[in-house]
Design a protein around this motif. Sequence first.
Motif, short mmCIF file in Angstrom:
data_model
loop_
_atom_site.label_atom_id
_atom_site.label_comp_id
_atom_site.label_asym_id
_atom_site.label_seq_id
_atom_site.Cartn_x
_atom_site.Cartn_y
_atom_site.Cartn_z
N ALA A 261 9.29 -8.83 -0.89
CA ALA A 261 8.48 -7.90 -1.67
C ALA A 261 9.31 -7.21 -2.76
N ALA A 262 10.56 -6.89 -2.44
CA ALA A 262 11.42 -6.18 -3.39
C ALA A 262 11.91 -7.07 -4.52
N THR A 263 12.12 -8.37 -4.22
CA THR A 263 12.73 -9.27 -5.21
C THR A 263 11.74 -10.26 -5.82
N GLY A 264 10.64 -10.52 -5.11
CA GLY A 264 9.72 -11.56 -5.56
C GLY A 264 10.24 -12.96 -5.31
N ILE A 265 11.30 -13.10 -4.48
CA ILE A 265 11.93 -14.39 -4.20
C ILE A 265 11.53 -14.85 -2.80
N SER A 266 11.13 -16.10 -2.67
CA SER A 266 10.77 -16.66 -1.37
C SER A 266 12.01 -16.85 -0.50
N LEU A 267 11.82 -16.81 0.81
CA LEU A 267 12.89 -17.10 1.77
C LEU A 267 12.42 -18.19 2.72
N ALA B 9 -2.62 -9.85 -10.62
CA ALA B 9 -2.92 -10.40 -11.94
C ALA B 9 -1.84 -10.10 -12.96
N LYS B 10 -1.03 -9.05 -12.74
CA LYS B 10 0.04 -8.68 -13.67
C LYS B 10 1.36 -9.37 -13.33
N GLY B 11 1.34 -10.19 -12.27
CA GLY B 11 2.57 -10.86 -11.86
C GLY B 11 3.46 -10.01 -10.98
N GLU B 12 2.96 -8.85 -10.54
CA GLU B 12 3.73 -7.99 -9.65
C GLU B 12 3.41 -8.32 -8.20
N VAL B 13 4.37 -8.06 -7.32
CA VAL B 13 4.18 -8.39 -5.90
C VAL B 13 3.12 -7.49 -5.29
N ALA B 14 2.05 -8.13 -4.76
CA ALA B 14 0.97 -7.39 -4.11
C ALA B 14 1.04 -7.51 -2.60
N GLY B 15 1.89 -8.42 -2.11
CA GLY B 15 2.01 -8.60 -0.67
C GLY B 15 2.97 -9.73 -0.35
N VAL B 16 3.05 -10.05 0.93
CA VAL B 16 3.95 -11.12 1.41
C VAL B 16 3.21 -11.94 2.46
N LEU B 17 3.26 -13.25 2.31
CA LEU B 17 2.76 -14.18 3.31
C LEU B 17 3.96 -14.71 4.09
N GLN B 18 3.94 -14.52 5.40
CA GLN B 18 5.08 -14.92 6.23
C GLN B 18 4.60 -15.85 7.33
N LEU B 19 5.17 -17.05 7.39
CA LEU B 19 4.83 -18.05 8.41
C LEU B 19 5.99 -18.18 9.39
N GLN C 30 0.85 -1.19 0.00
CA GLN C 30 0.00 0.00 0.00
C GLN C 30 0.89 1.23 0.00
N ASP C 31 0.69 2.09 -0.99
CA ASP C 31 1.45 3.35 -1.09
C ASP C 31 2.96 3.11 -1.04
N GLY C 32 3.41 2.05 -1.71
CA GLY C 32 4.84 1.80 -1.80
C GLY C 32 5.46 1.20 -0.56
N GLU C 33 4.65 0.74 0.40
CA GLU C 33 5.14 0.10 1.61
C GLU C 33 4.37 -1.19 1.86
N LEU C 34 4.84 -1.99 2.81
CA LEU C 34 4.12 -3.19 3.23
C LEU C 34 3.27 -2.86 4.45
N ALA C 35 1.96 -2.99 4.31
CA ALA C 35 1.04 -2.70 5.41
C ALA C 35 0.67 -4.00 6.12
N PHE C 36 0.76 -3.98 7.43
CA PHE C 36 0.39 -5.12 8.28
C PHE C 36 -1.11 -5.36 8.11
N ASN D 228 -1.86 0.46 12.25
CA ASN D 228 -1.37 1.20 11.09
C ASN D 228 0.14 1.05 10.99
N SER D 229 0.59 -0.23 11.01
CA SER D 229 2.02 -0.52 11.02
C SER D 229 2.50 -0.82 9.60
N ARG D 230 3.67 -0.30 9.23
CA ARG D 230 4.18 -0.46 7.87
C ARG D 230 5.66 -0.78 7.87
N ILE D 231 6.07 -1.47 6.81
CA ILE D 231 7.48 -1.86 6.63
C ILE D 231 7.93 -1.37 5.26
#
Length: 483
Positions: A185-191, A230-240, A143-149, A170-173
Motif C-alpha cells: 500500500a505504501a509503495t504501490g509495488i507487488s510482492l 481512477a487517479k492511479g493511487e493505491v485504494a487497497g491491497v489484494l493478498q493471496l 480507509q482514513d489513512g489505514e488498511l481496513a480488513f 473492525n480490524s486495521r493495519i
Amino acid sequence: MLDFMAGADAVLVDGHFSAEEHLRHEGWGHSHLEQWIESLRGKGVGKIIFGHFSPAYDDEKVDALLQAARKRYPGIDISAAWQGRMIAQGETGESAPFGGECRICAFFKRTVSLSDTHAVLEALLTEARKLGKADAGTVYLVQDGELAFSAAQNDTLFPASAANKFFYMNSRIPISKSSIAGYVAATGISLNLADVYELPEGSEYGFNAAFDRQSGYRTKSVLAVPLLDAKGEVAGVLQLINSLENGEAVPFTAGMEKAISSLAAMATVPLVRSFLLTSMIMRMLQTSALRDPSETAGHVWRVRGMAAELYHRWAEAHGVEPEDFLATKGILRLAAMLHDVGKVGIPDAVLKKPGRLDDEERAIMERHAAMGASLFRDGSDGIDRMAADIALHHHAKWNGKGYTGDEAIPTPAGEDIPLWARITAIADVYDALVSRRCYKEAWDSGKALEILQKDAGTHFDPELVGFFIGIHDTIEAVMNRYK
C-alpha cells in the motif's frame, strides 16, 4: 502504441483491407495486414491476430490474404480472429494452468454492473484465487489513512458463508513498510514471496504470524498486489495465500502474478463505480437523517448488513449459485438502506414526537412507506425496483396485516410479500429492539430473538427467522461493527 505492444504474447489488430485495396481507401481509418506486420517486426510479439475485416471479404478472401502474408513473412505467427475463438496464454507455448486474458475479460463483464463494493471485492477475490490456485486470500481497502480488513476467504479454515462475519471485523493495519500489505500500500509495488517465514535478507517488511499461531494455519507463499483508484493511487491491497499444487503450498508463478495484476487493474472501474453509488445513497440518507432523529447512520448500516447476510443464507439454502446471488446481495445492501427514506415527507410534529403516537398520527406516519416507494417509481435499474419494493412492503406482515401507507395499495401476505421486504423487516425490527430509542431502552439480543421467534408465522416469514437465528454470530458481528 507500438512500444506498448512490444513483448506481448499476442496482439489483436485491425486487418480491414489488403495492401492494394487500402490505396483506394486512404483516410478511411483502417489498416492493412502488411502495415502491422512491418511495424511489429522486431518488437518481440508472439502472435499477430487480425480481425475487423472488410464486410466485402468472405472467408476465402481472408484465407488468401493470410496465406500471402505468411509466404511473404515466414517465421511470423499470423492468424485470423473468428467468432467464438478463445485466446489463452497457453497458445503461445508457455506453461499457463489458468485461463489468462479470457477469464480476466469475463471477470470485467461480470463485475462492471455490480453496484456494491463488497460484491466487487468478493468477485475479485474469488477470481484471483482461481487464477493463482490460492487456498486463501484477503482484500484490504484504504480507509482514513489505514488498511481496513474488507473481505476474506479461506478454504482450509472456513466455508464461504462462514467468512462473512470477518467482513464486519473492525480490524486495521497501518500503511507502512513494516508489514507485507502495508508495504504494498505504501509503495504501490507487488510482492511475490515464496515463504513468508524465510523472507529475503534485509527486507523492510515482516510477517505477522499471530493469526497462524491462533488458528493453527500455516501461511507459506504470499502474493500481494496493489488495487489502484481512477487517479492511479493505491485504494487497497489484494493478498493471496498459499498457491496449491497437489495439496502442497508452492510459490505463485510469474505468469500468475502477471494475470492477477491485470485482474486487479480491471477491478478499478467497478470499484470506483461502487464507491460513487454508495456515496450518492449516503447523501440521500443524510438528508433523511436531518429530519428523523431516530434514523441514524448506524441503524441503516446495521439493517444493510443484516439484510445482506440473511439473504446470503436464504440463497445458499435454496441452492442459488454464488455467482448468481452475489449481484443480488450487493443490490440488497444498498436498497435496504433506503427502507425508511420516505420519512422525509412526514411532518416534524409527528416524526419528532418523543412519546407514543395517537391513531391519527400513526396513520400519518404510516404514509412513509408509500412515500418512499414513490421516490423510485420511475427507476429502471435493479436498485430502484428493489428499493421501491422494500420501502413499500417492509411493514407488511406474514399474516396479511401491516400497512403500505396508501389505502389504494393492498397489503400482501405470506410469500406475496417481496422477499427483499420480508428480509429487511426482520433486520429493521431486530435493530429497533436491541437499540436504544427515545421511547425505550435497548433490549438484550436474547429477548429480541424470542420476539422474532414468537412472531414467526404471524409478523415474519418463519423460514427467514430460522435462518436469522442460525447466523446470529454474523449478525452480532454486524451489530458490533456499526455500533
